[in-house]
Design a protein around this motif. Structure first.
Motif, PDB file in Angstrom:
ATOM      1  N   LYS A  72     -25.730 -12.436  11.944  1.00  0.00           N
ATOM      2  CA  LYS A  72     -25.243 -13.196  10.585  1.00  0.00           C
ATOM      3  C   LYS A  72     -26.056 -12.756   9.681  1.00  0.00           C
ATOM      4  O   LYS A  72     -25.457 -12.383   8.238  1.00  0.00           O
ATOM      5  N   ASP A  73     -27.251 -12.752   9.915  1.00  0.00           N
ATOM      6  CA  ASP A  73     -28.247 -12.039   8.745  1.00  0.00           C
ATOM      7  C   ASP A  73     -28.044 -10.921   8.293  1.00  0.00           C
ATOM      8  O   ASP A  73     -28.334 -10.289   7.267  1.00  0.00           O
ATOM      9  N   LYS A  74     -27.591  -9.813   9.282  1.00  0.00           N
ATOM     10  CA  LYS A  74     -27.075  -8.344   8.953  1.00  0.00           C
ATOM     11  C   LYS A  74     -25.787  -8.260   8.466  1.00  0.00           C
ATOM     12  O   LYS A  74     -25.511  -7.305   8.120  1.00  0.00           O
ATOM     13  N   ASN A  75     -25.209  -9.640   8.523  1.00  0.00           N
ATOM     14  CA  ASN A  75     -23.719  -9.240   8.121  1.00  0.00           C
ATOM     15  C   ASN A  75     -23.004  -8.439   8.931  1.00  0.00           C
ATOM     16  O   ASN A  75     -21.838  -7.501   8.469  1.00  0.00           O
ATOM     17  N   ILE A  76     -22.952  -8.153  10.297  1.00  0.00           N
ATOM     18  CA  ILE A  76     -22.332  -7.484  11.139  1.00  0.00           C
ATOM     19  C   ILE A  76     -21.695  -8.384  12.008  1.00  0.00           C
ATOM     20  O   ILE A  76     -21.964  -9.249  12.684  1.00  0.00           O
ATOM     21  N   GLU A  77     -20.350  -7.820  12.218  1.00  0.00           N
ATOM     22  CA  GLU A  77     -19.398  -8.716  13.137  1.00  0.00           C
ATOM     23  C   GLU A  77     -19.799  -8.559  14.752  1.00  0.00           C
ATOM     24  O   GLU A  77     -20.058  -7.528  15.146  1.00  0.00           O
ATOM     25  N   ILE A  78     -19.979  -9.658  15.242  1.00  0.00           N
ATOM     26  CA  ILE A  78     -20.357  -9.674  16.598  1.00  0.00           C
ATOM     27  C   ILE A  78     -19.002 -10.222  17.384  1.00  0.00           C
ATOM     28  O   ILE A  78     -18.412 -11.064  16.683  1.00  0.00           O
ATOM     29  N   ARG A  79     -18.649  -9.747  18.333  1.00  0.00           N
ATOM     30  CA  ARG A  79     -17.741 -10.368  19.283  1.00  0.00           C
ATOM     31  C   ARG A  79     -18.082 -10.761  20.466  1.00  0.00           C
ATOM     32  O   ARG A  79     -18.618  -9.873  21.243  1.00  0.00           O
ATOM     33  N   PHE A  80     -17.743 -12.026  21.085  1.00  0.00           N
ATOM     34  CA  PHE A  80     -18.447 -12.466  22.439  1.00  0.00           C
ATOM     35  C   PHE A  80     -16.938 -12.308  23.353  1.00  0.00           C
ATOM     36  O   PHE A  80     -16.040 -12.824  23.168  1.00  0.00           O
ATOM     37  N   ILE A  81     -17.284 -11.468  24.543  1.00  0.00           N
ATOM     38  CA  ILE A  81     -16.142 -11.293  25.346  1.00  0.00           C
ATOM     39  C   ILE A  81     -16.390 -12.181  26.722  1.00  0.00           C
ATOM     40  O   ILE A  81     -17.452 -11.874  27.167  1.00  0.00           O
ATOM     41  N   GLU A  82     -15.335 -12.643  27.178  1.00  0.00           N
ATOM     42  CA  GLU A  82     -15.359 -13.279  28.278  1.00  0.00           C
ATOM     43  C   GLU A  82     -15.558 -12.258  29.397  1.00  0.00           C
ATOM     44  O   GLU A  82     -14.729 -11.288  29.335  1.00  0.00           O
ATOM     45  N   PHE A  83     -16.371 -12.774  30.479  1.00  0.00           N
ATOM     46  CA  PHE A  83     -16.545 -11.840  31.688  1.00  0.00           C
ATOM     47  C   PHE A  83     -15.222 -11.536  32.249  1.00  0.00           C
ATOM     48  O   PHE A  83     -14.528 -12.611  32.759  1.00  0.00           O
ATOM     49  N   MET A  84     -14.730 -10.184  32.573  1.00  0.00           N
ATOM     50  CA  MET A  84     -13.203 -10.124  33.024  1.00  0.00           C
ATOM     51  C   MET A  84     -13.428  -9.385  34.384  1.00  0.00           C
ATOM     52  O   MET A  84     -14.509  -8.626  34.483  1.00  0.00           O
ATOM     53  N   ASP A  85     -12.479  -9.482  35.239  1.00  0.00           N
ATOM     54  CA  ASP A  85     -12.408  -8.696  36.460  1.00  0.00           C
ATOM     55  C   ASP A  85     -11.985  -7.135  36.413  1.00  0.00           C
ATOM     56  O   ASP A  85     -10.990  -7.065  37.022  1.00  0.00           O
ATOM     57  N   VAL A  86     -12.611  -6.500  35.726  1.00  0.00           N
ATOM     58  CA  VAL A  86     -12.007  -5.220  35.318  1.00  0.00           C
ATOM     59  C   VAL A  86     -12.635  -4.359  36.611  1.00  0.00           C
ATOM     60  O   VAL A  86     -13.908  -4.559  37.016  1.00  0.00           O
ATOM     61  N   GLY A  87     -11.843  -3.422  37.151  1.00  0.00           N
ATOM     62  CA  GLY A  87     -12.332  -2.528  38.239  1.00  0.00           C
ATOM     63  C   GLY A  87     -12.301  -3.567  39.685  1.00  0.00           C
ATOM     64  O   GLY A  87     -11.897  -4.674  39.790  1.00  0.00           O
ATOM     65  N   ASN A  88     -13.560  -2.798  40.300  1.00  0.00           N
ATOM     66  CA  ASN A  88     -13.420  -3.357  41.676  1.00  0.00           C
ATOM     67  C   ASN A  88     -14.832  -3.765  42.223  1.00  0.00           C
ATOM     68  O   ASN A  88     -15.135  -4.413  43.265  1.00  0.00           O
ATOM     69  N   ASP A  89     -15.769  -3.501  41.379  1.00  0.00           N
ATOM     70  CA  ASP A  89     -17.056  -3.431  41.761  1.00  0.00           C
ATOM     71  C   ASP A  89     -18.061  -4.481  41.300  1.00  0.00           C
ATOM     72  O   ASP A  89     -19.233  -4.296  41.400  1.00  0.00           O
ATOM     73  N   ASN A  90     -17.633  -5.389  40.184  1.00  0.00           N
ATOM     74  CA  ASN A  90     -18.461  -6.080  39.273  1.00  0.00           C
ATOM     75  C   ASN A  90     -18.644  -7.596  39.772  1.00  0.00           C
ATOM     76  O   ASN A  90     -19.365  -8.344  39.401  1.00  0.00           O
ATOM     77  N   GLY A  91     -18.157  -7.911  41.227  1.00  0.00           N
ATOM     78  CA  GLY A  91     -18.427  -9.116  41.744  1.00  0.00           C
ATOM     79  C   GLY A  91     -18.065 -10.297  40.926  1.00  0.00           C
ATOM     80  O   GLY A  91     -18.371 -11.266  40.790  1.00  0.00           O
ATOM     81  N   TRP A  92     -16.917 -10.276  40.182  1.00  0.00           N
ATOM     82  CA  TRP A  92     -16.249 -11.200  39.306  1.00  0.00           C
ATOM     83  C   TRP A  92     -15.817 -12.257  40.063  1.00  0.00           C
ATOM     84  O   TRP A  92     -15.068 -12.071  41.132  1.00  0.00           O
TER      85      TRP A  92
END
Length: 340
Positions: free
Chosen positions: A185-205
């Motif tokens: 916010k102080d830098k005025n840079i857009e930040i996007r929070f992403i819900e943890f997804m079950d992409v691929g096969n190896d991330n223990g989602w």
């Protein structure tokens, strides 16, 4: 003349995501866990990757079918040698209005100037914590968050428009939402929070590790005066908000709790040249590279790309349940191969 095409669910094609390498210099657990992608892991050999000329040819034909935006992904795309030469080629394609790149940011000081001069002006930098210790535990390469923040400042200083992407996992980095909101916010840079997804096969989602958009938003609303922002275009994946005091924006990407499959306009080209219609595709993409190298003409490619899009009916996030996740176990394409 651009031919407007739609898939089986009536979705137009607007975006092409090109993965330029399957290699990465981080080993984040949700993408390339070090236990699987160890020092002896065999990545794709150079001749299995699409050449820049082949990528340019594919992109040029997709532009004739309605693609306006291209995003370069990996793996870590800045590991691809002379990447700026690809940017120059893509920037010259009639109909392409926007080129972006997703990176972990570690090599921006090394390659940023060449990329910017070649016509790349937008970056999405993946940074999953602002606390050094937390970030080091995620990337498994002892890289500090402060190192990436310095790279972001450098990129901004030479003119890049930067967004920051954060994958939030319960019990891993969910305590980082508020500190990161404040910093950017102080830098005025857009930040996007992403819900943890079950992409691929190896991330223990599993569902228990997901921090939903509503959970993140309640944290933020309790501490900041914010308001919603209307979407800028059809198919925008983030739900945006802004701080009322300075207008700084942030987004929430809700692939798990509130699917956006119905407006997905993305085609994906993997690092070894296969077409996929979805980030969660199973390992059966159409082999565009072999088609190219067998001597297909531009007209044949044009017709094939139309056919592939007409057949597209992917809507995995709409259908995600405990059972569908279990059914696809070990079948989905890995993120380092198809891009995020």
């Amino acid at each position: 003349m651009v031919q407007q095409i739609t898939d089986k669910l009536g979705r137009p094609i607007r975006d092409l995501r090109i993965s330029v390498t399957d290699r990465c210099n981080f080993r984040c657990d949700y993408c390339m866990p070090k236990e699987i992608f160890g020092d002896d892991f065999v990545f794709l050999p150079k001749d299995e990757l699409l050449t820049f000329e082949e990528m340019e040819r594919v992109a040029r034909i997709y532009a004739q079918l309605g693609v306006k935006k291209i995003r370069i992904t990996g793996g870590e795309p800045l590991l691809r040698r002379d990447l700026y030469k690809l940017i120059e080629k893509l920037n010259a394609i009639e109909g392409i209005e926007d080129i972006g790149l997703t990176t972990n940011g570690l090599l921006l000081k090394k390659h940023g100037e060449n990329l910017y001069n070649a016509g790349l002006h937008r970056l999405n930098v993946s940074l999953d914590a602002i606390d050094d210790e937390t970030f080091q535990s995620i990337n498994n390469r002892n890289i500090k968050a402060t190192t990436i923040l310095e790279q972001i400042d450098y990129a901004k200083s030479i003119g890049f428009h930067v967004k920051v992407n954060v994958v939030i996992q319960k019990g891993v980095n969910d305590d980082q939402v508020l500190p990161m909101i404040q910093y950017f916010k102080d830098k005025n840079i857009e930040i996007r929070f992403i819900e943890f997804m079950d992409v691929g096969n190896d991330n223990g989602w599993d569902f228990s590790k997901v921090v939903t958009k509503d959970e993140m938003l309640s944290q933020i609303e309790a501490n900041y005066d914010i308001e919603g922002v209307p979407p800028k275009y059809y198919g925008e994946v983030a739900k945006y908000y802004q701080h009322k005091d300075n207008g700084a924006k942030f987004g929430l990407i809700t692939s798990v709790s509130s699917s956006f499959c119905s407006s997905c306009t993305r085609a994906r080209l993997s690092s070894d040249g296969k077409f996929y219609g979805c980030l969660f595709s199973e390992v059966d993409g159409f082999d565009i590279k072999s088609y190219l190298r067998a001597g297909a003409s531009d007209q044949q490619l044009y017709e094939k790309f139309i056919e592939l899009w007409h057949l597209r009916d992917d809507r995995y996030s709409d259908e995600r349940t405990e059972q569908t996740v279990a059914n696809r176990k070990r079948k989905k394409i890995n993120m380092n191969y198809i891009g995020g």
